[in-house]
Scaffold this active site. Structure first.
Site, PDB file in Angstrom:
ATOM      1  N   TYR A  54      13.705  -3.415  -5.355  1.00  0.00           N
ATOM      2  CA  TYR A  54      13.322  -4.662  -4.674  1.00  0.00           C
ATOM      3  C   TYR A  54      13.474  -4.496  -3.161  1.00  0.00           C
ATOM      4  O   TYR A  54      14.535  -4.082  -2.669  1.00  0.00           O
ATOM      5  CB  TYR A  54      14.196  -5.841  -5.129  1.00  0.00           C
ATOM      6  CG  TYR A  54      13.967  -6.306  -6.563  1.00  0.00           C
ATOM      7  CD1 TYR A  54      12.894  -5.853  -7.333  1.00  0.00           C
ATOM      8  CD2 TYR A  54      14.815  -7.238  -7.143  1.00  0.00           C
ATOM      9  CE1 TYR A  54      12.698  -6.291  -8.641  1.00  0.00           C
ATOM     10  CE2 TYR A  54      14.619  -7.691  -8.453  1.00  0.00           C
ATOM     11  CZ  TYR A  54      13.557  -7.206  -9.195  1.00  0.00           C
ATOM     12  OH  TYR A  54      13.370  -7.643 -10.486  1.00  0.00           O
ATOM     13  N   GLN A 177      14.628  -7.488 -20.590  1.00  0.00           N
ATOM     14  CA  GLN A 177      14.286  -8.462 -19.538  1.00  0.00           C
ATOM     15  C   GLN A 177      12.761  -8.599 -19.433  1.00  0.00           C
ATOM     16  O   GLN A 177      12.103  -7.807 -18.780  1.00  0.00           O
ATOM     17  CB  GLN A 177      14.874  -8.029 -18.189  1.00  0.00           C
ATOM     18  CG  GLN A 177      14.683  -9.109 -17.146  1.00  0.00           C
ATOM     19  CD  GLN A 177      15.298  -8.809 -15.787  1.00  0.00           C
ATOM     20  OE1 GLN A 177      14.615  -8.928 -14.773  1.00  0.00           O
ATOM     21  NE2 GLN A 177      16.564  -8.443 -15.750  1.00  0.00           N
ATOM     22  N   TRP A 205      12.539 -13.530 -17.062  1.00  0.00           N
ATOM     23  CA  TRP A 205      12.204 -13.702 -15.644  1.00  0.00           C
ATOM     24  C   TRP A 205      11.024 -14.643 -15.443  1.00  0.00           C
ATOM     25  O   TRP A 205      10.229 -14.871 -16.330  1.00  0.00           O
ATOM     26  CB  TRP A 205      11.988 -12.372 -14.938  1.00  0.00           C
ATOM     27  CG  TRP A 205      10.993 -11.373 -15.419  1.00  0.00           C
ATOM     28  CD1 TRP A 205      11.198 -10.375 -16.324  1.00  0.00           C
ATOM     29  CD2 TRP A 205       9.632 -11.201 -14.955  1.00  0.00           C
ATOM     30  NE1 TRP A 205      10.070  -9.604 -16.456  1.00  0.00           N
ATOM     31  CE2 TRP A 205       9.092 -10.077 -15.637  1.00  0.00           C
ATOM     32  CE3 TRP A 205       8.826 -11.875 -14.035  1.00  0.00           C
ATOM     33  CZ2 TRP A 205       7.783  -9.628 -15.433  1.00  0.00           C
ATOM     34  CZ3 TRP A 205       7.528 -11.423 -13.829  1.00  0.00           C
ATOM     35  CH2 TRP A 205       7.012 -10.318 -14.514  1.00  0.00           C
ATOM     36  N   SER A 206      10.998 -15.185 -14.240  1.00  0.00           N
ATOM     37  CA  SER A 206       9.955 -16.149 -13.829  1.00  0.00           C
ATOM     38  C   SER A 206       9.812 -17.316 -14.814  1.00  0.00           C
ATOM     39  O   SER A 206       8.710 -17.610 -15.286  1.00  0.00           O
ATOM     40  CB  SER A 206       8.614 -15.454 -13.608  1.00  0.00           C
ATOM     41  OG  SER A 206       8.688 -14.538 -12.541  1.00  0.00           O
ATOM     42  N   ARG A 228       5.562 -19.185  -2.060  1.00  0.00           N
ATOM     43  CA  ARG A 228       5.277 -17.795  -2.421  1.00  0.00           C
ATOM     44  C   ARG A 228       3.768 -17.509  -2.406  1.00  0.00           C
ATOM     45  O   ARG A 228       3.343 -16.459  -1.935  1.00  0.00           O
ATOM     46  CB  ARG A 228       5.862 -17.478  -3.802  1.00  0.00           C
ATOM     47  CG  ARG A 228       5.733 -16.022  -4.184  1.00  0.00           C
ATOM     48  CD  ARG A 228       6.417 -15.693  -5.502  1.00  0.00           C
ATOM     49  NE  ARG A 228       7.862 -15.811  -5.437  1.00  0.00           N
ATOM     50  CZ  ARG A 228       8.680 -15.495  -6.438  1.00  0.00           C
ATOM     51  NH1 ARG A 228       8.199 -15.006  -7.570  1.00  0.00           N
ATOM     52  NH2 ARG A 228       9.990 -15.637  -6.314  1.00  0.00           N
ATOM     53  N   GLY A 284      14.597 -17.627  -9.349  1.00  0.00           N
ATOM     54  CA  GLY A 284      14.535 -17.183  -7.964  1.00  0.00           C
ATOM     55  C   GLY A 284      14.541 -18.414  -7.078  1.00  0.00           C
ATOM     56  O   GLY A 284      14.254 -19.523  -7.545  1.00  0.00           O
ATOM     57  N   THR A 286      14.090 -19.719  -2.658  1.00  0.00           N
ATOM     58  CA  THR A 286      14.041 -19.432  -1.224  1.00  0.00           C
ATOM     59  C   THR A 286      14.954 -20.373  -0.452  1.00  0.00           C
ATOM     60  O   THR A 286      15.217 -20.145   0.725  1.00  0.00           O
ATOM     61  CB  THR A 286      12.603 -19.568  -0.675  1.00  0.00           C
ATOM     62  OG1 THR A 286      12.095 -20.860  -1.026  1.00  0.00           O
ATOM     63  CG2 THR A 286      11.697 -18.489  -1.251  1.00  0.00           C
ATOM     64  N   GLN A 290      16.635 -25.634  -3.995  1.00  0.00           N
ATOM     65  CA  GLN A 290      15.924 -25.239  -5.229  1.00  0.00           C
ATOM     66  C   GLN A 290      16.934 -24.816  -6.296  1.00  0.00           C
ATOM     67  O   GLN A 290      16.808 -25.182  -7.470  1.00  0.00           O
ATOM     68  CB  GLN A 290      14.961 -24.082  -4.943  1.00  0.00           C
ATOM     69  CG  GLN A 290      13.789 -24.460  -4.039  1.00  0.00           C
ATOM     70  CD  GLN A 290      12.919 -23.253  -3.686  1.00  0.00           C
ATOM     71  OE1 GLN A 290      13.305 -22.099  -3.864  1.00  0.00           O
ATOM     72  NE2 GLN A 290      11.732 -23.523  -3.159  1.00  0.00           N
TER      73      GLN A 290
HETATM   74  N1  LIG Z   1      12.242  -7.220 -14.770  1.00  0.00           N
HETATM   75  C1  LIG Z   1      11.178  -7.472 -14.066  1.00  0.00           C
HETATM   76  O1  LIG Z   1      10.189  -6.733 -14.107  1.00  0.00           O
HETATM   77  C2  LIG Z   1      11.166  -8.686 -13.192  1.00  0.00           C
HETATM   78  C3  LIG Z   1       9.984  -9.092 -12.556  1.00  0.00           C
HETATM   79  C4  LIG Z   1      10.033 -10.236 -11.767  1.00  0.00           C
HETATM   80  C5  LIG Z   1      11.218 -10.932 -11.611  1.00  0.00           C
HETATM   81  N2  LIG Z   1      12.368 -10.484 -12.227  1.00  0.00           N
HETATM   82  C6  LIG Z   1      13.668 -11.170 -12.057  1.00  0.00           C
HETATM   83  O2  LIG Z   1      13.528 -12.560 -12.246  1.00  0.00           O
HETATM   84  C7  LIG Z   1      13.955 -13.241 -11.085  1.00  0.00           C
HETATM   85  C8  LIG Z   1      13.251 -14.542 -10.935  1.00  0.00           C
HETATM   86  O3  LIG Z   1      11.850 -14.339 -10.759  1.00  0.00           O
HETATM   87  P1  LIG Z   1      11.025 -15.399  -9.945  1.00  0.00           P
HETATM   88  O4  LIG Z   1      11.556 -15.487  -8.563  1.00  0.00           O
HETATM   89  O5  LIG Z   1       9.592 -15.114 -10.124  1.00  0.00           O
HETATM   90  O6  LIG Z   1      11.446 -16.741 -10.744  1.00  0.00           O
HETATM   91  P2  LIG Z   1      10.981 -18.233 -10.740  1.00  0.00           P
HETATM   92  O7  LIG Z   1      12.245 -19.013 -10.846  1.00  0.00           O
HETATM   93  O8  LIG Z   1       9.935 -18.442 -11.781  1.00  0.00           O
HETATM   94  O9  LIG Z   1      10.289 -18.502  -9.316  1.00  0.00           O
HETATM   95  C9  LIG Z   1      11.089 -18.628  -8.171  1.00  0.00           C
HETATM   96  C10 LIG Z   1      10.300 -19.139  -6.973  1.00  0.00           C
HETATM   97  O10 LIG Z   1       9.717 -20.425  -7.236  1.00  0.00           O
HETATM   98  C11 LIG Z   1       9.888 -21.289  -6.096  1.00  0.00           C
HETATM   99  N3  LIG Z   1      10.795 -22.372  -6.508  1.00  0.00           N
HETATM  100  C12 LIG Z   1      11.986 -22.252  -7.174  1.00  0.00           C
HETATM  101  N4  LIG Z   1      12.519 -23.461  -7.446  1.00  0.00           N
HETATM  102  C13 LIG Z   1      11.672 -24.382  -6.928  1.00  0.00           C
HETATM  103  C14 LIG Z   1      11.685 -25.790  -6.894  1.00  0.00           C
HETATM  104  N5  LIG Z   1      12.684 -26.479  -7.474  1.00  0.00           N
HETATM  105  N6  LIG Z   1      10.654 -26.426  -6.291  1.00  0.00           N
HETATM  106  C15 LIG Z   1       9.652 -25.725  -5.723  1.00  0.00           C
HETATM  107  N7  LIG Z   1       9.573 -24.376  -5.723  1.00  0.00           N
HETATM  108  C16 LIG Z   1      10.584 -23.695  -6.331  1.00  0.00           C
HETATM  109  C17 LIG Z   1      10.502 -20.411  -4.996  1.00  0.00           C
HETATM  110  O11 LIG Z   1       9.455 -19.777  -4.267  1.00  0.00           O
HETATM  111  P3  LIG Z   1       8.794 -20.407  -2.911  1.00  0.00           P
HETATM  112  O12 LIG Z   1       9.796 -21.350  -2.310  1.00  0.00           O
HETATM  113  O13 LIG Z   1       8.536 -19.194  -2.083  1.00  0.00           O
HETATM  114  O14 LIG Z   1       7.528 -21.042  -3.367  1.00  0.00           O
HETATM  115  C18 LIG Z   1      11.221 -19.346  -5.792  1.00  0.00           C
HETATM  116  O15 LIG Z   1      11.449 -18.155  -5.074  1.00  0.00           O
HETATM  117  C19 LIG Z   1      13.745 -12.224  -9.972  1.00  0.00           C
HETATM  118  O16 LIG Z   1      14.487 -12.499  -8.815  1.00  0.00           O
HETATM  119  C20 LIG Z   1      14.214 -10.978 -10.641  1.00  0.00           C
HETATM  120  O17 LIG Z   1      15.621 -10.924 -10.673  1.00  0.00           O
HETATM  121  C21 LIG Z   1      12.331  -9.382 -13.003  1.00  0.00           C
END
Ligand SMILES: NC(=O)c1ccc[n+]([C@@H]2O[C@H](COP(=O)([O-])OP(=O)(O)OC[C@H]3O[C@@H](n4cnc5c(N)ncnc54)[C@H](OP(=O)(O)O)[C@@H]3O)[C@@H](O)[C@H]2O)c1
Length: 334
Positions: A54, A177, A205-206, A228, A284, A286, A290
């Protein structure tokens, strides 16, 4: 915050964990990253997920600095290995050489003597599975890692790894994962049934589809600035969800969340946590607000009627094709 076992292991993890892909060392400044980690700790998150690749290894450094001074025994630190961390021919994959070198780099950047979970970020088609599993097992014996997991492996790959571990007396995989959300359910076909039988937990994730399931992306409109999808560096992976049909359906989830007194993000995270095979949902963020909003999904129970309403709204936009898991790992280096 509620806690769950990581698969069938004895390790307890917070059912909502915090991950720093795209954010730390990249999309957000150091101060915002630390504020998010502090918010996560304040809200009871104990499980933190990162990866060596990352932000070109910077994400591990940022997380290490953000967790400095936190009692090591009070947190579970997960990292991963597979994707390139340098230009060298061995700076990638799951070979004995790379795993042995990569763990030392991760430990140094994270400022810790061991990680709680070391995950193969993808399946390595170019390295014998026995070589990888023996090396993971050696790292456990050497005290550098406590548990072994994988990410985005197919059911047959996980099954073979478990068979080898049982035959050779290696440590068994405790987790996988995968991506998992209301919109992306491809693990339900094969991965979850196998893992459920074998005691392998899903650390997903996500869960809010990178922000899409918050409903903040409106059909026919540009993404909000600072999000994002608006970030030229980070917008690639979220692209698959950014079409007007899907964004319209997501807006139709609003009454369901409102009836339950939940935000859209909370509904989406609660949805993945209804699956008992999910050990933890990695969120995730920012901004700290959140994190504070999203953790409130812990402990929320959704009735069968709610799950049914969600399925009706999302309809054909739910991706369920189990064969897509195989496409997550590159078959060759190019
Ligand atoms: N193993 C793998 O291949 C893999 C791949 C991807 C991720 N992961 C893991 O999964 C984790 C989470 O992934 P992700 O960041 O995609 O998860 P996510 O929780 O689906 O998305 C997070 C993003 O959504 C936005 N957000 C979060 N809460 C919010 C809210 N309450 N209101 C509005 N916007 C909100 C923020 O982005 P903005 O503010 O920028 O819009 C935040 O960075 C990663 O950090 C990593 O550890 C693993």
């Amino acid at each position: 915050m509620e806690f769950r076992h990581l698969g069938r292991s004895g390790l307890m993890v917070s059912e909502i964990s915090y991950g720093n892909w795209i954010t730390h060392g990249s999309q957000v400044e150091e101060e915002a990253a630390h504020a998010c980690v502090r918010a996560a700790l304040d809200e009871g998150i104990t499980t933190f997920d990162t990866a060596d690749a990352y932000a070109g290894t910077r994400a591990e450094e940022v997380l290490g600095r953000a967790l400095k001074g936190v009692r090591r025994e009070s947190v579970e630190i997960f990292t991963k290995v597979f994707w390139p961390t340098g230009d060298g021919q061995n700076d990638r994959g799951l070979s004995r050489k790379h795993l042995t070198e990569a763990i030392d780099g991760s430990l140094r950047r994270l400022g810790t003597d061991y990680v709680d979970l070391y995950q193969a970020h993808r399946y390595d088609y170019e390295t014998p599975l026995e070589e990888t599993l023996k090396t993971f097992d050696d790292l456990v014996r050497r005290g550098k890692i406590l548990y072994v997991g994988v990410s985005e492996w197919t059911a047959p790959q996980i099954q073979r790894a478990l068979e080898i571990a049982d035959q050779m007396g290696f440590d068994r995989l405790v987790s996988n994962q995968p991506q998992y959300s209301m919109l992306w359910r491809i693990i339900e076909a094969d991965v979850v049934p196998l893992c459920s039988r074998e005691g392998v937990g899903q650390v997903v994730w996500s869960p809010i589809a990178q922000g899409v399931l918050t409903g903040k992306y409106l059909p026919g409109q540009a993404p909000p600035s600072g999000s994002r999808a608006a970030d030229p560096v980070s917008a690639g992976p979220i692209g698959r969800f950014m079409n007007d049909d899907l964004l319209t359906r997501v807006q139709d989830l609003r009454p369901i969340a409102a009836d339950l007194g939940l935000s859209m993000a909370q509904l989406a995270i609660a949805w993945v946590l209804q699956n008992p095979d999910v050990s933890s949902a990695i969120i995730g963020a920012t901004r700290p607000d959140q994190v504070r909003e999203n953790v409130k999904a812990s402990g929320v129970k959704l009735g069968a009627d709610v799950l049914e309403r969600i399925d009706q709204v999302l309809g054909e936009h739910v991706q369920r094709d189990g064969s897509l898991v195989e496409r997550m790992s590159p078959k060759t280096r190019d």
